[in-house]
Write a protein that holds these residues in place. Structure first.
Motif, PDB file in Angstrom:
ATOM      1  N   LEU A  98      65.161  27.503  41.307  1.00 45.23           N
ATOM      2  CA  LEU A  98      65.917  28.831  39.872  1.00 45.23           C
ATOM      3  C   LEU A  98      65.914  28.205  38.505  1.00 45.23           C
ATOM      4  O   LEU A  98      66.061  27.285  38.824  1.00 45.23           O
ATOM      5  N   GLU A  99      65.473  29.362  37.895  1.00 44.89           N
ATOM      6  CA  GLU A  99      65.702  29.158  36.184  1.00 44.89           C
ATOM      7  C   GLU A  99      64.661  27.595  35.873  1.00 44.89           C
ATOM      8  O   GLU A  99      66.005  26.756  35.559  1.00 44.89           O
ATOM      9  N   GLY A 100      64.072  27.001  36.686  1.00 39.85           N
ATOM     10  CA  GLY A 100      63.300  25.658  36.455  1.00 39.85           C
ATOM     11  C   GLY A 100      64.405  24.141  36.598  1.00 39.85           C
ATOM     12  O   GLY A 100      63.841  23.626  37.302  1.00 39.85           O
ATOM     13  N   GLU A 101      65.200  24.702  38.128  1.00 38.94           N
ATOM     14  CA  GLU A 101      66.188  23.583  38.923  1.00 38.94           C
ATOM     15  C   GLU A 101      65.553  23.915  40.221  1.00 38.94           C
ATOM     16  O   GLU A 101      65.465  24.900  40.764  1.00 38.94           O
ATOM     17  N   ASP A 102      65.408  22.409  40.884  1.00 38.73           N
ATOM     18  CA  ASP A 102      64.982  23.086  41.895  1.00 38.73           C
ATOM     19  C   ASP A 102      65.782  23.209  43.156  1.00 38.73           C
ATOM     20  O   ASP A 102      67.107  22.169  43.040  1.00 38.73           O
ATOM     21  N   VAL A 103      66.082  24.448  44.053  1.00 43.09           N
ATOM     22  CA  VAL A 103      67.287  24.913  45.138  1.00 43.09           C
ATOM     23  C   VAL A 103      67.945  25.293  45.946  1.00 43.09           C
ATOM     24  O   VAL A 103      68.274  24.955  46.796  1.00 43.09           O
ATOM     25  N   SER A 104      66.483  24.241  46.946  1.00 44.00           N
ATOM     26  CA  SER A 104      65.859  23.785  47.843  1.00 44.00           C
ATOM     27  C   SER A 104      66.877  23.727  48.066  1.00 44.00           C
ATOM     28  O   SER A 104      67.079  24.975  49.366  1.00 44.00           O
ATOM     29  N   ALA A 105      67.848  23.033  48.223  1.00 41.07           N
ATOM     30  CA  ALA A 105      68.878  22.444  49.472  1.00 41.07           C
ATOM     31  C   ALA A 105      69.885  22.911  48.619  1.00 41.07           C
ATOM     32  O   ALA A 105      70.874  23.829  49.792  1.00 41.07           O
ATOM     33  N   ALA A 106      70.847  23.149  47.618  1.00 42.66           N
ATOM     34  CA  ALA A 106      71.766  24.600  47.464  1.00 42.66           C
ATOM     35  C   ALA A 106      71.683  25.395  47.399  1.00 42.66           C
ATOM     36  O   ALA A 106      72.339  26.162  48.162  1.00 42.66           O
ATOM     37  N   ILE A 107      70.546  26.527  47.697  1.00 43.49           N
ATOM     38  CA  ILE A 107      70.679  27.680  48.896  1.00 43.49           C
ATOM     39  C   ILE A 107      70.967  27.778  50.326  1.00 43.49           C
ATOM     40  O   ILE A 107      70.438  28.796  50.662  1.00 43.49           O
ATOM     41  N   ARG A 108      70.872  26.768  51.259  1.00 43.42           N
ATOM     42  CA  ARG A 108      70.938  26.372  52.225  1.00 43.42           C
ATOM     43  C   ARG A 108      72.618  25.976  53.260  1.00 43.42           C
ATOM     44  O   ARG A 108      72.203  25.772  54.355  1.00 43.42           O
ATOM     45  N   THR A 109      73.217  26.810  51.952  1.00 49.65           N
ATOM     46  CA  THR A 109      75.022  26.299  53.056  1.00 49.65           C
ATOM     47  C   THR A 109      75.102  27.113  53.359  1.00 49.65           C
ATOM     48  O   THR A 109      75.198  28.457  52.829  1.00 49.65           O
ATOM     49  N   PRO A 110      76.530  26.430  53.859  1.00 52.38           N
ATOM     50  CA  PRO A 110      77.238  28.683  55.037  1.00 52.38           C
ATOM     51  C   PRO A 110      77.290  28.699  54.022  1.00 52.38           C
ATOM     52  O   PRO A 110      77.596  29.912  54.747  1.00 52.38           O
ATOM     53  N   SER A 111      77.988  28.860  52.736  1.00 52.27           N
ATOM     54  CA  SER A 111      78.821  29.821  52.269  1.00 52.27           C
ATOM     55  C   SER A 111      77.700  30.514  51.180  1.00 52.27           C
ATOM     56  O   SER A 111      77.668  31.995  51.196  1.00 52.27           O
ATOM     57  N   ILE A 112      76.640  29.476  50.722  1.00 49.24           N
ATOM     58  CA  ILE A 112      75.185  30.459  50.643  1.00 49.24           C
ATOM     59  C   ILE A 112      74.783  31.894  51.108  1.00 49.24           C
ATOM     60  O   ILE A 112      74.305  32.800  51.396  1.00 49.24           O
ATOM     61  N   SER A 113      74.317  30.711  52.912  1.00 49.36           N
ATOM     62  CA  SER A 113      74.395  31.763  53.842  1.00 49.36           C
ATOM     63  C   SER A 113      75.373  33.127  54.005  1.00 49.36           C
ATOM     64  O   SER A 113      74.564  34.382  53.590  1.00 49.36           O
ATOM     65  N   LEU A 114      76.230  33.088  53.842  1.00 47.88           N
ATOM     66  CA  LEU A 114      77.485  34.277  53.876  1.00 47.88           C
ATOM     67  C   LEU A 114      76.890  34.774  52.840  1.00 47.88           C
ATOM     68  O   LEU A 114      76.710  36.343  52.566  1.00 47.88           O
ATOM     69  N   GLY A 115      76.948  35.005  51.267  1.00 44.50           N
ATOM     70  CA  GLY A 115      76.761  35.444  50.113  1.00 44.50           C
ATOM     71  C   GLY A 115      75.256  35.270  50.140  1.00 44.50           C
ATOM     72  O   GLY A 115      75.878  37.650  49.833  1.00 44.50           O
ATOM     73  N   ALA A 116      74.282  35.283  50.947  1.00 50.31           N
ATOM     74  CA  ALA A 116      73.195  35.912  50.643  1.00 50.31           C
ATOM     75  C   ALA A 116      72.996  37.140  51.903  1.00 50.31           C
ATOM     76  O   ALA A 116      72.057  38.067  51.748  1.00 50.31           O
ATOM     77  N   SER A 117      74.260  37.754  53.116  1.00 49.24           N
ATOM     78  CA  SER A 117      74.409  38.426  53.912  1.00 49.24           C
ATOM     79  C   SER A 117      74.625  39.598  53.429  1.00 49.24           C
ATOM     80  O   SER A 117      74.242  40.615  53.220  1.00 49.24           O
ATOM     81  N   ARG A 118      75.445  39.422  52.376  1.00 46.20           N
ATOM     82  CA  ARG A 118      76.901  40.435  52.034  1.00 46.20           C
ATOM     83  C   ARG A 118      75.637  40.979  50.596  1.00 46.20           C
ATOM     84  O   ARG A 118      75.397  42.054  50.702  1.00 46.20           O
ATOM     85  N   ILE A 119      74.752  40.071  49.891  1.00 43.41           N
ATOM     86  CA  ILE A 119      73.971  41.026  48.854  1.00 43.41           C
ATOM     87  C   ILE A 119      72.852  41.297  49.568  1.00 43.41           C
ATOM     88  O   ILE A 119      72.707  42.250  48.609  1.00 43.41           O
ATOM     89  N   SER A 120      72.571  40.777  50.294  1.00 43.18           N
ATOM     90  CA  SER A 120      70.910  41.649  50.594  1.00 43.18           C
ATOM     91  C   SER A 120      71.578  43.373  51.518  1.00 43.18           C
ATOM     92  O   SER A 120      70.872  44.002  51.674  1.00 43.18           O
ATOM     93  N   SER A 121      72.915  43.822  51.370  1.00 43.43           N
ATOM     94  CA  SER A 121      73.220  44.439  52.434  1.00 43.43           C
ATOM     95  C   SER A 121      73.360  45.361  51.161  1.00 43.43           C
ATOM     96  O   SER A 121      73.895  46.963  51.502  1.00 43.43           O
ATOM     97  N   ILE A 122      73.200  45.218  49.497  1.00 40.58           N
ATOM     98  CA  ILE A 122      73.008  46.086  48.619  1.00 40.58           C
ATOM     99  C   ILE A 122      72.044  46.905  48.189  1.00 40.58           C
ATOM    100  O   ILE A 122      70.823  46.175  48.186  1.00 40.58           O
ATOM    101  N   PRO A 123      71.231  48.338  48.637  1.00 46.44           N
ATOM    102  CA  PRO A 123      69.980  49.150  48.035  1.00 46.44           C
ATOM    103  C   PRO A 123      69.561  48.301  47.059  1.00 46.44           C
ATOM    104  O   PRO A 123      69.020  48.491  47.467  1.00 46.44           O
ATOM    105  N   ALA A 124      70.884  48.643  46.141  1.00 42.96           N
ATOM    106  CA  ALA A 124      69.534  48.313  44.603  1.00 42.96           C
ATOM    107  C   ALA A 124      69.233  47.056  44.716  1.00 42.96           C
ATOM    108  O   ALA A 124      67.907  46.483  43.605  1.00 42.96           O
ATOM    109  N   VAL A 125      70.167  45.993  45.238  1.00 42.94           N
ATOM    110  CA  VAL A 125      69.414  44.237  45.198  1.00 42.94           C
ATOM    111  C   VAL A 125      67.987  44.569  46.176  1.00 42.94           C
ATOM    112  O   VAL A 125      67.359  43.882  45.760  1.00 42.94           O
ATOM    113  N   ARG A 126      67.747  44.669  46.970  1.00 41.72           N
ATOM    114  CA  ARG A 126      66.417  45.253  47.959  1.00 41.72           C
ATOM    115  C   ARG A 126      65.576  45.158  47.223  1.00 41.72           C
ATOM    116  O   ARG A 126      64.481  45.174  46.844  1.00 41.72           O
TER     117      ARG A 126
END
Ligand code: DC
Length: 241
Positions: A98-126
């Motif tokens: 992401l923007e040149g930075e390896d975020v492979s581990a940073a995107i796997r936290t429980p907090s980001i799991s919840l965030g991903a679940s939230r933002i993926s329910s936004i139709p325009a994001v999809r």
């Protein structure tokens, strides 16, 4: 391994969290010599990018801007990496940049799991992320995994699989995965998170998680992963011949 003369098709794997999708998709892609498209990693990256930009996951307009901007500028890359070096990216065979930075581990936290679940329910994001996903699968030879791959992203996929497993087993797997990543979280809490995400993913208005009519239903509870991968590889080879 691919044999000569085969078409390189699109394989769509959908199903709830913890059904074994990422492991199975990765092994299947390896077996077939296909590219792995982890669409959850894309939603996770958007959640992380929003957080880093100070944008609330509930701010639909601004999260959509973050997603559209990332897609437009190519600020997100999924890079195949060799396995065996022990870090998160090599475990998954995929580095998320992401923007040149390896975020492979940073995107796997429980907090980001919840965030991903939230933002993926936004139709325009999809819809902002649709072309990005389709471009990766445009030439076939892709194993794409997510929630709406067979229903929305690649409705013409040659092979569609709906992979599931019992809630208890999915919570156990998630718990083990988090433990390996150094996060000790109570199993009951993990189970609650799995159920909450299931609810969000299946109840959302746009592209809810559901089995495509022409998808093969596979229950991975109590099954050997390698055996399942072989079964699916045989299915793909048949469809591609
Ligand atoms: O598969 P995962 O746990 O990495 O997915 C993260 C979140 O993104 C999950 O809540 C569901 C959502 N997602 C989605 O809505 N559509 C996809 N194709 C993939 C993931």
């Amino acid at each position: 391994m691919t044999s000569g003369g085969e078409n390189r098709v699109v394989v769509a794997i959908d199903g709830p969290a913890g059904a074994g999708k990422s492991t199975i998709a990765r092994k299947l892609a390896d077996t077939l010599g296909y590219v792995l498209l982890d669409t959850g990693a894309i939603y996770r990256s958007v959640a992380l990018a929003a957080e880093r930009a100070g944008v609330s996951w509930d701010d639909e307009a601004r999260v959509t801007e973050v997603a559209a901007d990332l897609a437009r500028r190519g600020g997100l890359a999924l890079q195949p990496v060799p396995r065996g070096t022990g870090d998160e990216a090599s475990e998954r065979g995929l580095r998320v940049v992401l923007e040149g930075e390896d975020v492979s581990a940073a995107i796997r936290t429980p907090s980001i799991s919840l965030g991903a679940s939230r933002i993926s329910s936004i139709p325009a994001v999809r819809s902002a992320l649709l072309e990005l996903q389709r471009a990766i699968g445009a030439n076939g030879g892709v194993v794409a995994e997510g929630r709406d791959i067979g229903t929305v992203v690649f409705p013409q996929a040659a092979v569609k699989v709906y992979l599931t497993a019992s809630v208890a087993i999915r919570a156990e797997r998630r718990h083990e995965e988090l433990r390996r990543a150094g996060q000790e979280i109570d199993i009951e809490k993990v189970r609650e998170e799995v159920e909450l995400r299931d609810h969000r993913d299946t109840e959302r208005a746009v592209a809810p998680l559901r089995q495509a009519r022409d998808a093969v239903l596979v229950d991975s509870s109590g099954r050997e992963i390698d055996e399942l991968v072989e079964e699916l590889a045989a299915l793909v080879r048949r469809a591609a011949s």
